[in-house]
Design a protein around this motif. Structure first.
Motif, PDB file in Angstrom:
ATOM      1  N   LEU A 197       0.885  -1.189   0.175  1.00  0.00           N
ATOM      2  CA  LEU A 197      -0.094   0.102  -0.042  1.00  0.00           C
ATOM      3  C   LEU A 197       0.856   1.343   0.078  1.00  0.00           C
ATOM      4  CD1 LEU A 197      -3.054  -1.185   2.179  1.00  0.00           C
ATOM      5  CD2 LEU A 197      -2.916  -0.648   0.013  1.00  0.00           C
ATOM      6  N   ARG A 200       1.773   1.826  -3.629  1.00  0.00           N
ATOM      7  CA  ARG A 200       0.766   2.368  -4.271  1.00  0.00           C
ATOM      8  C   ARG A 200       0.440   3.720  -3.878  1.00  0.00           C
ATOM      9  NH1 ARG A 200      -5.092   1.396  -4.563  1.00  0.00           N
ATOM     10  NH2 ARG A 200      -5.224   0.852  -2.386  1.00  0.00           N
ATOM     11  N   ASP A 201       0.439   4.057  -2.554  1.00  0.00           N
ATOM     12  CA  ASP A 201       0.208   5.403  -2.133  1.00  0.00           C
ATOM     13  C   ASP A 201       1.360   6.549  -2.777  1.00  0.00           C
ATOM     14  OD1 ASP A 201      -1.800   4.641  -0.796  1.00  0.00           O
ATOM     15  OD2 ASP A 201      -1.147   5.331   1.188  1.00  0.00           O
ATOM     16  N   ASN A 204       0.714   6.692  -6.833  1.00  0.00           N
ATOM     17  CA  ASN A 204      -0.667   7.005  -7.548  1.00  0.00           C
ATOM     18  C   ASN A 204      -0.755   8.381  -7.884  1.00  0.00           C
ATOM     19  OD1 ASN A 204      -1.833   4.637  -7.627  1.00  0.00           O
ATOM     20  ND2 ASN A 204      -3.023   4.779  -5.472  1.00  0.00           N
ATOM     21  N   GLN A 208      -1.169   9.979 -11.529  1.00  0.00           N
ATOM     22  CA  GLN A 208      -2.217  10.912 -11.940  1.00  0.00           C
ATOM     23  C   GLN A 208      -1.626  12.177 -12.766  1.00  0.00           C
ATOM     24  OE1 GLN A 208      -6.029  11.030 -10.493  1.00  0.00           O
ATOM     25  NE2 GLN A 208      -5.807  11.823 -12.238  1.00  0.00           N
ATOM     26  N   GLU A 249      -4.860  -5.077   0.348  1.00  0.00           N
ATOM     27  CA  GLU A 249      -5.286  -4.136   1.426  1.00  0.00           C
ATOM     28  C   GLU A 249      -6.164  -5.191   2.309  1.00  0.00           C
ATOM     29  OE1 GLU A 249      -8.289  -0.560   1.542  1.00  0.00           O
ATOM     30  OE2 GLU A 249      -7.311  -1.010  -0.340  1.00  0.00           O
ATOM     31  N   TRP A 254      -6.001  -1.935  10.044  1.00  0.00           N
ATOM     32  CA  TRP A 254      -5.611  -0.607  10.470  1.00  0.00           C
ATOM     33  C   TRP A 254      -5.706  -0.150  11.937  1.00  0.00           C
ATOM     34  CZ3 TRP A 254      -3.607   2.278   6.622  1.00  0.00           C
ATOM     35  CH2 TRP A 254      -3.927   1.947   5.470  1.00  0.00           C
TER      36      TRP A 254
ATOM     37  N   GLU B   7      -4.679  20.379  -3.167  1.00  0.00           N
ATOM     38  CA  GLU B   7      -3.609  19.190  -3.306  1.00  0.00           C
ATOM     39  C   GLU B   7      -2.199  19.642  -2.937  1.00  0.00           C
ATOM     40  OE1 GLU B   7      -3.973  16.112  -5.064  1.00  0.00           O
ATOM     41  OE2 GLU B   7      -1.887  16.232  -4.359  1.00  0.00           O
ATOM     42  N   ARG B  58       1.788  14.154   6.465  1.00  0.00           N
ATOM     43  CA  ARG B  58       1.681  13.696   7.683  1.00  0.00           C
ATOM     44  C   ARG B  58       1.650  14.773   9.110  1.00  0.00           C
ATOM     45  NH1 ARG B  58       5.484   8.615  10.224  1.00  0.00           N
ATOM     46  NH2 ARG B  58       3.890   8.198  12.020  1.00  0.00           N
ATOM     47  N   ALA B  84      -4.846   9.134  -2.983  1.00  0.00           N
ATOM     48  CA  ALA B  84      -4.023   8.070  -3.452  1.00  0.00           C
ATOM     49  C   ALA B  84      -4.088   6.854  -2.287  1.00  0.00           C
ATOM     50  CB  ALA B  84      -2.668   8.688  -3.300  1.00  0.00           C
ATOM     51  N   HIS B  85      -4.826   7.311  -1.285  1.00  0.00           N
ATOM     52  CA  HIS B  85      -4.688   6.056  -0.068  1.00  0.00           C
ATOM     53  C   HIS B  85      -5.512   4.835  -0.549  1.00  0.00           C
ATOM     54  CE1 HIS B  85      -1.919   7.484   2.693  1.00  0.00           C
ATOM     55  NE2 HIS B  85      -2.898   8.497   3.341  1.00  0.00           N
ATOM     56  N   ALA B  86      -5.393   3.834   0.367  1.00  0.00           N
ATOM     57  CA  ALA B  86      -6.443   2.638   0.233  1.00  0.00           C
ATOM     58  C   ALA B  86      -7.591   3.094   0.773  1.00  0.00           C
ATOM     59  CB  ALA B  86      -5.879   1.600   0.973  1.00  0.00           C
ATOM     60  N   ALA B  87      -8.625   2.205  -0.015  1.00  0.00           N
ATOM     61  CA  ALA B  87     -10.027   2.784   0.049  1.00  0.00           C
ATOM     62  C   ALA B  87     -10.276   2.314   1.807  1.00  0.00           C
ATOM     63  CB  ALA B  87     -11.003   1.696  -0.725  1.00  0.00           C
ATOM     64  N   ARG B  88      -9.627   1.482   2.380  1.00  0.00           N
ATOM     65  CA  ARG B  88      -9.902   1.135   3.872  1.00  0.00           C
ATOM     66  C   ARG B  88      -9.313   1.824   4.870  1.00  0.00           C
ATOM     67  NH1 ARG B  88      -8.931  -4.498   4.638  1.00  0.00           N
ATOM     68  NH2 ARG B  88      -9.769  -4.099   6.808  1.00  0.00           N
ATOM     69  N   HIS B  89      -8.405   2.937   4.080  1.00  0.00           N
ATOM     70  CA  HIS B  89      -7.786   3.910   5.161  1.00  0.00           C
ATOM     71  C   HIS B  89      -8.697   4.663   6.159  1.00  0.00           C
ATOM     72  CE1 HIS B  89      -5.485   7.068   6.531  1.00  0.00           C
ATOM     73  NE2 HIS B  89      -4.248   6.418   6.271  1.00  0.00           N
ATOM     74  N   PRO B  90      -8.350   4.679   7.520  1.00  0.00           N
ATOM     75  CA  PRO B  90      -9.464   5.463   8.313  1.00  0.00           C
ATOM     76  C   PRO B  90      -9.900   6.852   7.772  1.00  0.00           C
ATOM     77  CG  PRO B  90      -7.714   4.544   9.576  1.00  0.00           C
ATOM     78  CD  PRO B  90      -7.459   4.082   8.162  1.00  0.00           C
ATOM     79  N   LEU B  91      -8.884   7.462   7.199  1.00  0.00           N
ATOM     80  CA  LEU B  91      -9.254   8.971   6.447  1.00  0.00           C
ATOM     81  C   LEU B  91     -10.176   8.709   5.602  1.00  0.00           C
ATOM     82  CD1 LEU B  91      -6.356  11.334   6.761  1.00  0.00           C
ATOM     83  CD2 LEU B  91      -8.376  11.748   7.429  1.00  0.00           C
ATOM     84  N   LYS B 106      -7.114   7.984  -6.662  1.00  0.00           N
ATOM     85  CA  LYS B 106      -6.115   8.281  -7.751  1.00  0.00           C
ATOM     86  C   LYS B 106      -5.536   6.985  -8.285  1.00  0.00           C
ATOM     87  CE  LYS B 106      -4.749  12.528  -5.682  1.00  0.00           C
ATOM     88  NZ  LYS B 106      -3.520  13.178  -4.928  1.00  0.00           N
TER      89      LYS B 106
END
Lengths: 274, 122
Positions: A197, A200-201, A204, A208, A249, A254, B7, B58, B84-91, B106
């Motif tokens: 991840l 990937r982060d 991405n 884009q 993922e 988390w 951004e 951060r 750009a984060h994972a879909a399950r990231h808390p934010l 993204k």
């Protein structure tokens, strides 16, 4: 850092060291207890002490290369030395009278069940202590034999209890090893997921930017459509790679601190992990 | 049409207005952080569409914080979170729960961005 996969060898090593330490202390007490017995030879106890001390020293010397098989052999050698000392000295106790027969052998059966690193070493340990008692019983005079009550059933009972305890403990150890393995695999999967991840982060946002720049160039330079189509295909492949990494993922749990996930910091931490 | 772009990536922030202008007649308000957004409050609150990056570095206020700030000042435009984060990231999960906003991961396909812009125009 202690790896969970090290636990079985650490437990085996500690058990073997504890067994030899008990052997040394027990034989010193045995030596003191036999002082009053007429004709009692001290050398078997000293031989046993020397063997136990040597085994203990070997375990300490090899502690950085813990090995379950080595711990088992050390345990059996220690048990053999103690059984031998008892085999030679017990007939003198029997001759002297006022003797609670084979207490050390019975204790040895229980300790073998509780401390032996592996199944075979536990069974050999129980067998050695039982055989030692049996040989002593067979070697004493018939008159003395009749004075020794509850034997050999007393020792045999302890031996059977030792075997049952051994089987129960080995089953529990196998379960603990399985749990440790599963835990190690889970930790590894979490690390892989976090690294995937993080990659990937980091990728991405630049992808884009490339995607948008490609669209801008297509509009401004229609003549370069063929070249830009190649770039679009390369971008599509990078996007597919991101989708593949996204599958990891599902393995990720988390925590509350994850809201501040920093991909660069995550990759730096991963590089430092053993 | 006015678009707010929040951004933290300099390159993406720079090329976004040029790209949007290839689709429609767009005037962009650019900000790299919530602090910069607050400095441009008047312009930002007059936009029709807000593209808010969720993770702005951060330890810094996030796009979700920017969303709260906009809502508290009566922002009436449409809000799209980009991440750009994972879909399950808390934010991201927090942004999804907000309901009023849409979350796009993204890299967002150019056609999808164009759809949003056209939808706002109509």
């Amino acid at each position: 850092m202690i790896r969970t996969t090290d636990y079985p060898s650490r437990i085996a090593w500690f058990s073997a060291m504890l067994a030899t330490a008990i052997g040394i202390v027990g034989m010193l007490l045995e030596l003191a207890g036999g002082r009053h017995v007429l004709g009692m030879p001290d050398w078997p106890a000293f031989v046993s002490l020397a063997v136990s001390a040597s085994v203990f020293g070997a375990l300490v010397a090899q502690r950085s290369r813990k090995n379950i098989r080595f711990a088992s052999v050390a345990f059996v050698v220690n048990a053999a030395a103690i059984s031998f000392a008892l085999l030679v000295r017990d007939p003198y106790y029997a001759q002297a009278g006022d003797w609670l027969p084979f207490q050390a052998n019975k204790l040895g059966c229980v300790l073998a069940a509780l401390l032996a690193p592996q199944l075979w070493s536990a069974l050999v340990g129980v067998g050695l202590h039982t055989a030692s008692a049996g040989l002593v019983l067979a070697s004493v005079d018939v008159e003395l034999h009749q004075q020794i009550v509850f034997e050999p059933m007393g020792t045999v009972t302890f031996a059977l209890v030792g075997v049952v305890l051994t089987l129960y403990r080995q089953r529990r150890l196998a379960l603990e090893r399985h749990v440790a393995t599963v835990h190690a695999e889970t930790v590894a999967a979490q690390q892989l997921a976090r690294i995937s991840l993080a990659v990937r982060d980091l990728a991405n946002t630049p992808i884009q930017t490339l995607e948008l720049c490609s669209a801008i160039l297509q509009q401004r330079f229609p003549g370069a459509a063929n070249i830009l189509a190649l770039q679009d295909r390369a971008l599509a492949r990078l996007t597919e790679l991101g989708a593949l990494l996204q599958r990891y993922e599902a393995n990720l749990t988390w925590d509350h601190d994850a809201t501040s996930l920093d991909a660069v910091a995550e990759l730096e931490r991963a590089a430092l992990r053993p | 049409m006015r678009v707010l772009v929040l951004e933290d990536d300099d390159d993406l922030r720079e090329c976004m207005p040029t790209f949007l202008s290839t689709i429609a007649d767009v005037e962009c308000v650019l900000a790299g952080s919530v602090e910069q957004l607050q400095e441009k409050a008047d312009d930002a609150l007059r936009t029709d569409l807000a593209l808010l990056d969720i993770n702005l570095g951060r330890g810094l206020p996030s796009g979700v914080d920017a969303f709260d700030w906009l809502l508290n000042r009566g922002y009436a435009g449409r809000v799209v979170f980009t991440t750009a984060h994972a879909a399950r990231h808390p934010l991201v999960a927090q942004a999804l729960r907000l309901g009023r906003a849409t979350v796009l991961s993204k890299p967002i396909p150019r056609a999808r961005l164009a759809e949003f812009l056209h939808a706002e125009r109509t």
